[in-house]
Design a protein around this motif. Sequence first.
Motif, PDB file in Angstrom:
ATOM      1  N   ALA A   1       6.238  -2.057  -8.252  1.00 38.64           N
ATOM      2  CA  ALA A   1       5.354  -2.614  -7.227  1.00 38.64           C
ATOM      3  C   ALA A   1       5.831  -4.023  -6.908  1.00 38.64           C
ATOM      4  O   ALA A   1       6.524  -4.664  -7.701  1.00 38.64           O
ATOM      5  CB  ALA A   1       3.915  -2.636  -7.722  1.00 38.64           C
TER       6      ALA A   1
ATOM      7  N   VAL B   1       7.191   2.869 -12.423  1.00 38.06           N
ATOM      8  CA  VAL B   1       6.661   2.585 -11.089  1.00 38.06           C
ATOM      9  C   VAL B   1       6.903   1.113 -10.774  1.00 38.06           C
ATOM     10  O   VAL B   1       6.573   0.246 -11.575  1.00 38.06           O
ATOM     11  CB  VAL B   1       5.150   2.905 -11.027  1.00 38.06           C
ATOM     12  CG1 VAL B   1       4.574   2.556  -9.668  1.00 38.06           C
ATOM     13  CG2 VAL B   1       4.919   4.380 -11.348  1.00 38.06           C
TER      14      VAL B   1
ATOM     15  N   PHE C   1      -3.573   2.551 -10.126  1.00 41.24           N
ATOM     16  CA  PHE C   1      -2.552   1.593 -10.548  1.00 41.24           C
ATOM     17  C   PHE C   1      -3.116   0.199 -10.758  1.00 41.24           C
ATOM     18  O   PHE C   1      -2.578  -0.571 -11.560  1.00 41.24           O
ATOM     19  CB  PHE C   1      -1.353   1.622  -9.597  1.00 41.24           C
ATOM     20  CG  PHE C   1      -0.485   2.815  -9.875  1.00 41.24           C
ATOM     21  CD1 PHE C   1       0.433   2.778 -10.911  1.00 41.24           C
ATOM     22  CD2 PHE C   1      -0.628   3.981  -9.155  1.00 41.24           C
ATOM     23  CE1 PHE C   1       1.212   3.894 -11.213  1.00 41.24           C
ATOM     24  CE2 PHE C   1       0.137   5.102  -9.452  1.00 41.24           C
ATOM     25  CZ  PHE C   1       1.064   5.058 -10.482  1.00 41.24           C
TER      26      PHE C   1
ATOM     27  N   MET D   1      -1.800  -3.476 -11.700  1.00 45.96           N
ATOM     28  CA  MET D   1      -1.258  -3.843 -10.392  1.00 45.96           C
ATOM     29  C   MET D   1      -2.269  -4.729  -9.662  1.00 45.96           C
ATOM     30  O   MET D   1      -3.465  -4.469  -9.707  1.00 45.96           O
ATOM     31  CB  MET D   1      -0.962  -2.582  -9.556  1.00 45.96           C
ATOM     32  CG  MET D   1      -0.162  -2.862  -8.298  1.00 45.96           C
ATOM     33  SD  MET D   1       0.367  -1.347  -7.450  1.00 45.96           S
ATOM     34  CE  MET D   1      -1.104  -0.979  -6.494  1.00 45.96           C
TER      35      MET D   1
ATOM     36  N   SER E   1       9.507   4.603  -7.473  1.00 48.26           N
ATOM     37  CA  SER E   1       9.240   5.083  -8.820  1.00 48.26           C
ATOM     38  C   SER E   1      10.442   5.887  -9.287  1.00 48.26           C
ATOM     39  O   SER E   1      11.196   6.445  -8.484  1.00 48.26           O
ATOM     40  CB  SER E   1       7.942   5.892  -8.889  1.00 48.26           C
ATOM     41  OG  SER E   1       7.914   6.918  -7.937  1.00 48.26           O
TER      42      SER E   1
ATOM     43  N   ARG F   1       1.799  -3.446  -3.714  1.00 46.06           N
ATOM     44  CA  ARG F   1       1.895  -2.041  -3.343  1.00 46.06           C
ATOM     45  C   ARG F   1       3.083  -1.440  -4.069  1.00 46.06           C
ATOM     46  O   ARG F   1       4.020  -2.135  -4.454  1.00 46.06           O
ATOM     47  CB  ARG F   1       2.074  -1.852  -1.831  1.00 46.06           C
ATOM     48  CG  ARG F   1       0.889  -2.294  -0.992  1.00 46.06           C
ATOM     49  CD  ARG F   1      -0.346  -1.436  -1.281  1.00 46.06           C
ATOM     50  NE  ARG F   1      -1.482  -1.800  -0.468  1.00 46.06           N
ATOM     51  CZ  ARG F   1      -2.391  -2.727  -0.768  1.00 46.06           C
ATOM     52  NH1 ARG F   1      -2.266  -3.436  -1.880  1.00 46.06           N
ATOM     53  NH2 ARG F   1      -3.402  -2.964   0.014  1.00 46.06           N
ATOM     54  N   ILE F   2       3.079  -0.128  -4.214  1.00 49.72           N
ATOM     55  CA  ILE F   2       4.171   0.597  -4.865  1.00 49.72           C
ATOM     56  C   ILE F   2       5.275   0.835  -3.844  1.00 49.72           C
ATOM     57  O   ILE F   2       5.013   1.315  -2.741  1.00 49.72           O
ATOM     58  CB  ILE F   2       3.662   1.929  -5.432  1.00 49.72           C
ATOM     59  CG1 ILE F   2       2.596   1.662  -6.496  1.00 49.72           C
ATOM     60  CG2 ILE F   2       4.821   2.765  -5.978  1.00 49.72           C
ATOM     61  CD1 ILE F   2       1.803   2.884  -6.903  1.00 49.72           C
TER      62      ILE F   2
ATOM     63  N   CYS G   1      12.871  -4.002  -5.002  1.00 48.84           N
ATOM     64  CA  CYS G   1      12.590  -2.811  -5.810  1.00 48.84           C
ATOM     65  C   CYS G   1      13.795  -1.870  -5.830  1.00 48.84           C
ATOM     66  O   CYS G   1      14.111  -1.287  -6.868  1.00 48.84           O
ATOM     67  CB  CYS G   1      11.343  -2.096  -5.293  1.00 48.84           C
ATOM     68  SG  CYS G   1       9.805  -2.977  -5.659  1.00 48.84           S
TER      69      CYS G   1
ATOM     70  N   ASN H   1       1.003   4.586  -0.385  1.00 45.75           N
ATOM     71  CA  ASN H   1       0.860   3.156  -0.588  1.00 45.75           C
ATOM     72  C   ASN H   1      -0.504   2.581  -0.198  1.00 45.75           C
ATOM     73  O   ASN H   1      -0.889   1.542  -0.709  1.00 45.75           O
ATOM     74  CB  ASN H   1       1.949   2.428   0.194  1.00 45.75           C
ATOM     75  CG  ASN H   1       2.655   1.408  -0.633  1.00 45.75           C
ATOM     76  OD1 ASN H   1       2.256   1.137  -1.754  1.00 45.75           O
ATOM     77  ND2 ASN H   1       3.699   0.840  -0.089  1.00 45.75           N
TER      78      ASN H   1
ATOM     79  N   LYS I   1       5.264   5.922  -2.933  1.00 48.41           N
ATOM     80  CA  LYS I   1       5.374   4.976  -1.813  1.00 48.41           C
ATOM     81  C   LYS I   1       4.667   5.531  -0.583  1.00 48.41           C
ATOM     82  O   LYS I   1       4.056   4.806   0.178  1.00 48.41           O
ATOM     83  CB  LYS I   1       6.836   4.667  -1.494  1.00 48.41           C
ATOM     84  CG  LYS I   1       6.949   3.591  -0.415  1.00 48.41           C
ATOM     85  CD  LYS I   1       8.264   3.692   0.308  1.00 48.41           C
ATOM     86  CE  LYS I   1       8.366   2.711   1.437  1.00 48.41           C
ATOM     87  NZ  LYS I   1       7.434   2.909   2.507  1.00 48.41           N
TER      88      LYS I   1
END
Length: 128
Positions: free
Chosen positions: A36, A34, A85, A90, A99, A95-96, A48, A76, A73
């Motif tokens: 972030a 994952v 997370f 995190m 993945s 934020r993600i 990312c 999020n 996502k």
Amino acid sequence: MEIHEGMYRSLVSSITQSKKGGYRFHYDCPALIVLANKKDYGNNIADCACAMENMMIYANSVDLGTCWINQLKWLNENEEILSLFRSFGMEEDERIYASLAVGYADTADGKPVRTPLTRKGNPVHRIA
């Protein structure tokens, strides 16, 4: 989540499948990476994406299969997901954005398929 008009087709499919129960967005992969990044950083998604591509290229070179996973996502701003997370480290302002499912391919030899697939979706144009 509820489905609404104009929603992204894959998201509609994921919501529909999850409401039926037993939905596994990560395909029961042995590893889920994952990514972030800072929420207010202008290049958060691009950074990312670059990291994901590099991981996918490397995984393929060592005979592992990968699949880019978007579902996290889409969640999020979901407090349950953020809380989970955050328990893994995190930060509040992160934020993600991506993945990656990683594992051995579901093929006879366990290696990724390296035959190019027919392109679907948005056309790609080369400008010389």
